[in-house]
Design an enzyme around this catalytic site. Structure first.
Site, PDB file in Angstrom:
ATOM      1  N   SER A  42      43.359  28.215  26.085  1.00  0.00           N
ATOM      2  CA  SER A  42      43.566  29.627  26.696  1.00  0.00           C
ATOM      3  C   SER A  42      41.899  30.204  26.725  1.00  0.00           C
ATOM      4  O   SER A  42      41.100  29.762  27.424  1.00  0.00           O
ATOM      5  CB  SER A  42      44.246  30.660  26.048  1.00  0.00           C
ATOM      6  OG  SER A  42      44.459  31.688  26.454  1.00  0.00           O
ATOM      7  N   HIS A  43      41.942  31.518  25.990  1.00  0.00           N
ATOM      8  CA  HIS A  43      40.641  32.157  26.311  1.00  0.00           C
ATOM      9  C   HIS A  43      39.692  31.733  25.243  1.00  0.00           C
ATOM     10  O   HIS A  43      38.307  32.399  25.304  1.00  0.00           O
ATOM     11  CB  HIS A  43      41.030  33.653  25.682  1.00  0.00           C
ATOM     12  CG  HIS A  43      41.891  33.888  24.782  1.00  0.00           C
ATOM     13  ND1 HIS A  43      43.183  33.485  24.455  1.00  0.00           N
ATOM     14  CD2 HIS A  43      41.474  34.159  23.405  1.00  0.00           C
ATOM     15  CE1 HIS A  43      43.507  33.523  23.368  1.00  0.00           C
ATOM     16  NE2 HIS A  43      42.524  33.906  22.398  1.00  0.00           N
ATOM     17  N   ASP A  65      41.981  34.855  32.296  1.00  0.00           N
ATOM     18  CA  ASP A  65      41.391  34.053  31.283  1.00  0.00           C
ATOM     19  C   ASP A  65      41.192  32.534  31.485  1.00  0.00           C
ATOM     20  O   ASP A  65      41.235  32.150  32.729  1.00  0.00           O
ATOM     21  CB  ASP A  65      42.264  34.071  29.902  1.00  0.00           C
ATOM     22  CG  ASP A  65      43.405  33.680  29.859  1.00  0.00           C
ATOM     23  OD1 ASP A  65      44.072  33.494  30.833  1.00  0.00           O
ATOM     24  OD2 ASP A  65      44.025  32.900  29.001  1.00  0.00           O
ATOM     25  N   ASP A  77      42.893  29.899  31.136  1.00  0.00           N
ATOM     26  CA  ASP A  77      44.030  29.001  31.785  1.00  0.00           C
ATOM     27  C   ASP A  77      44.747  29.947  32.613  1.00  0.00           C
ATOM     28  O   ASP A  77      45.924  29.421  33.320  1.00  0.00           O
ATOM     29  CB  ASP A  77      44.954  28.615  30.673  1.00  0.00           C
ATOM     30  CG  ASP A  77      45.584  29.604  29.732  1.00  0.00           C
ATOM     31  OD1 ASP A  77      44.864  30.456  29.499  1.00  0.00           O
ATOM     32  OD2 ASP A  77      46.754  29.390  29.432  1.00  0.00           O
ATOM     33  N   ASP A  97      46.639  32.839  32.423  1.00  0.00           N
ATOM     34  CA  ASP A  97      47.752  33.494  31.988  1.00  0.00           C
ATOM     35  C   ASP A  97      47.449  34.948  31.555  1.00  0.00           C
ATOM     36  O   ASP A  97      48.364  35.915  31.719  1.00  0.00           O
ATOM     37  CB  ASP A  97      48.648  32.763  30.928  1.00  0.00           C
ATOM     38  CG  ASP A  97      48.109  32.506  29.666  1.00  0.00           C
ATOM     39  OD1 ASP A  97      46.859  32.908  29.627  1.00  0.00           O
ATOM     40  OD2 ASP A  97      48.618  31.916  29.105  1.00  0.00           O
ATOM     41  N   ARG A  98      46.232  35.288  31.409  1.00  0.00           N
ATOM     42  CA  ARG A  98      45.933  36.838  31.038  1.00  0.00           C
ATOM     43  C   ARG A  98      45.529  37.359  31.966  1.00  0.00           C
ATOM     44  O   ARG A  98      44.839  36.940  32.801  1.00  0.00           O
ATOM     45  CB  ARG A  98      44.996  36.889  29.694  1.00  0.00           C
ATOM     46  CG  ARG A  98      45.566  36.125  28.381  1.00  0.00           C
ATOM     47  CD  ARG A  98      44.678  36.370  27.283  1.00  0.00           C
ATOM     48  NE  ARG A  98      45.037  35.777  25.951  1.00  0.00           N
ATOM     49  CZ  ARG A  98      44.641  36.128  25.028  1.00  0.00           C
ATOM     50  NH1 ARG A  98      43.702  37.051  24.623  1.00  0.00           N
ATOM     51  NH2 ARG A  98      45.325  35.766  23.765  1.00  0.00           N
ATOM     52  N   LYS A 114      53.209  34.008  30.674  1.00  0.00           N
ATOM     53  CA  LYS A 114      52.638  35.292  31.203  1.00  0.00           C
ATOM     54  C   LYS A 114      51.779  34.836  32.394  1.00  0.00           C
ATOM     55  O   LYS A 114      51.234  33.623  32.449  1.00  0.00           O
ATOM     56  CB  LYS A 114      51.638  36.095  30.293  1.00  0.00           C
ATOM     57  CG  LYS A 114      50.811  35.046  29.580  1.00  0.00           C
ATOM     58  CD  LYS A 114      50.130  35.939  28.284  1.00  0.00           C
ATOM     59  CE  LYS A 114      49.089  35.094  27.493  1.00  0.00           C
ATOM     60  NZ  LYS A 114      49.895  34.889  26.322  1.00  0.00           N
TER      61      LYS A 114
END
Ligand code: G1P
Ligand code: ZN
Length: 544
Positions: A113-114, A278, A280, A282-283, A377
């Site tokens: 992710s982030h 982010d 990947d 999703d944010r 998300k």
């Protein structure tokens, strides 16, 4: 092609956290480490023979190597079809979209992710189920159990595959399709939003935006949707090429890490709208001119205005938010006569509610917003939702948000993170709070009385499974709330997260700095939990 069985033995610590298994790259590179986890997934969710599996990741360091390993193991475990994103790329929401569109058995997402990427940084893997969402806790528990008793894994001997050329090939009996990572997702977005209206906004000459892909996975998606399909000027998307180390940056869309974007929203030449996603995809973070939108407010505002968007014109079924997220969405749900569900932290808890049709929109304070269009998300979706809203309302972002506050009042919110603190001390802090919860009630801290306190537990309204110890909630006499929990995604030491929110409905008082508006709560939290002494820090490392 030869199928082989490799003897192995359990490796400690393969318990999936808030969002899959996240570790340093070097840990994943240990012999059998990734293989053990992947075999545990296949054994836990299997039998896999004859099934379709989606594979893709955010392009970070070790993505390609991991995909080659997973392809060989998926072939050996009997999958009949693999859909792999070209170049190993698929954003997390795109994996969800592809699983659902092609009715796959499940998917494997490679991402941390982030968190930063690179040889000495983070890597991650998680399994998504047939609904396109992160595997629920009973499945992740079963994966972990398998990892504790593994004795062997299956793979095949084969040359590395060309991941860059679109098309199909056969490995043994398995058809491997290298798919365009963007097209299905972009088509889905086009089916939800009013592209002609958004295109007029972006090409009309009066409105300018900037999207910061942070050298992470959303670059190709944002270029295709914003620049190619909607006609935004070239250069609207910055840092658009996914790099294995995100250009040395920290692909977390907040005001600290997305500083290049933030700078474009200020000054004489400021653009009207800014957004970032982010690692990947999703944010999301959305910004107006010299204006920051808190993700809790974003969820509430999207819900309040959903019927203006073609994909939600029939109205929404309900809303869900993670427990630490402010209660702004609850007020909108109340106003609309809908239910607002409060779930533990992590997207996996929204899956059942979405599948059962109980909610349409959901979100978390941690820059996560989404809907029933996928089961993750979705960063770009949130950005497009805002763009569509601006195109319909023809108002600046700040005005849309301020009007919302005037109507509903404002839920001030902030989160303070203490990162990389000593795990033992952090655990002790939480245990101490848990053990003294009932004594806290009635006591005063920084002029505020504790009205009630608990350790959040959740019973899923669909499958009735329960999740306990999900965070300490403390409610205070000014209507404010403090939440304490430890991060489940960190890879070094512990991260203590302290969340604050408080409602204000005096129209003259809704435009303050949250750190100022929440001072009493922030002071009370330190007195209640002895944060400074327990963490050895006099201030949080990150404030969002
Ligand atoms: C964090 C966020 C959480 C989010 C998760 C995955 O988890 O707080 O809301 O779902 O990342 O993106 P945490 O580190 O707090 O466990
Ligand atoms: Zn992410």
């Amino acid at each position: 092609m030869k199928r082989i069985i490799v003897a192995s033995r359990p490796i400690v610590g393969q318990k999936p956290g808030t969002s899959g298994l996240r570790k340093k790259v070097v840990e994943f590179q240990q012999p059998h480490y990734l293989e053990n986890f992947v075999q545990s997934v296949f054994t836990a969710v299997g039998p896999c023979s004859g099934q379709t599996l989606v594979i893709g990741g955010d392009g970070r360091y070790y993505n390609r190597e991991a995909i080659q390993i997973i392809i060989r193991m998926a072939v050996a475990n009997g999958f009949s079809r693999l859909l792999v994103g070209q170049g190993g790329i698929l954003s997390t929401p795109a994996v969800s979209c592809v699983i659902r569109k092609y009715q796959a058995f499940g998917g494997i997402v490679l991402s941390a992710s982030h968190n930063p990427g690179g040889p000495s940084e983070d890597f991650g893997i998680k399994y998504n189920s047939a609904n396109g969402g992160p595997a629920p806790e009973n499945v992740t528990n079963e994966i972990y159990q398998q990892s504790l008793k593994i004795t062997e894994y299956l793979t095949v001997e084969a040359e590395p595959l060309d991941l860059d050329t679109l098309g199909s090939l056969l490995l043994g009996d398995t058809e491997i399709e290298i798919i365009d990572p963007v097209v299905d997702y972009a088509n889905l977005m086009e089916s939800i939003f009013d592209f002609p209206a958004m295109s007029s906004l972006l090409t009309g000459g009066k409105f300018r935006m900037c999207f910061d892909a942070m050298h992470a996975v959303t670059g190709p998606y944002a270029i295709e949707i914003l620049e190619n399909r909607l006609g935004a000027p070239k250069g609207t998307v910055i840092n658009s090429i996914p790099l294995i180390d995100f250009g040395g940056g920290h692909p977390d869309p907040n005001q600290v890490h997305a500083h290049e974007l933030v700078s474009r929203l200020y000054g004489d030449d400021a653009v009207d709208f800014g957004a970032a996603s982010d690692g990947d995809g999703d944010r999301n973070m959305v910004l107006g001119k010299e204006f920051y939108i808190n993700p809790c407010d974003s969820l509430a505002i999207l819900a309040a205005n959903a019927t203006l968007i073609p994909g939600y014109s029939g109205g929404i079924a309900g809303i869900a938010r993670s427990m630490p997220t402010s209660r702004a969405a609850d007020r909108v749900a109340d106003g609309l006569g809908l239910k607002c569900y409060e779930t533990p932290t992590g997207w996996k808890f929204f899956g059942n509610l979405l599948d059962a049709g109980k909610i349409t929109l959901c979100g978390e304070e941690s820059f996560g917003t989404g809907s029933d269009h996928v089961r993750e998300k979705d960063g770009l979706w949130a950005v497009l939702f805002w763009l569509n809203l601006i195109a319909v309302k023809q108002q600046p972002v700040a005005m849309i948000v301020r009007e919302h506050w005037q109507l509903y009042g404002r839920d001030y919110f902030t989160r303070h993170d203490y990162e990389g603190v000593n795990s033992e001390n952090a655990n002790k802090l939480i245990v101490r709070l848990r053990n003294t919860l009932y004594d806290l009630v009635g006591q005063e801290f920084a002029g505020l009385r504790v009205e009630s306190a608990d350790d959040f537990a959740y019973q899923d309204p669909v499958d009735h499974s329960t999740s306990t110890t999900q965070g300490i909630r403390i409610y205070l006499s000014n209507g404010g709330r403090i939440v304490f929990r430890l991060s489940g995604t960190g890879t070094e030491g512990a991260t203590l997260r302290v969340y604050f929110d408080c409602y204000q409905d005096d129209p003259d008082l809704v435009d303050q700095d949250p750190q100022h508006a929440l001072t009493n709560l922030i002071n009370a939290a330190d007195l209640i939990a002895d944060i400074t002494r327990s963490t050895g820090r006099s201030a949080p490392d990150v404030i969002t």
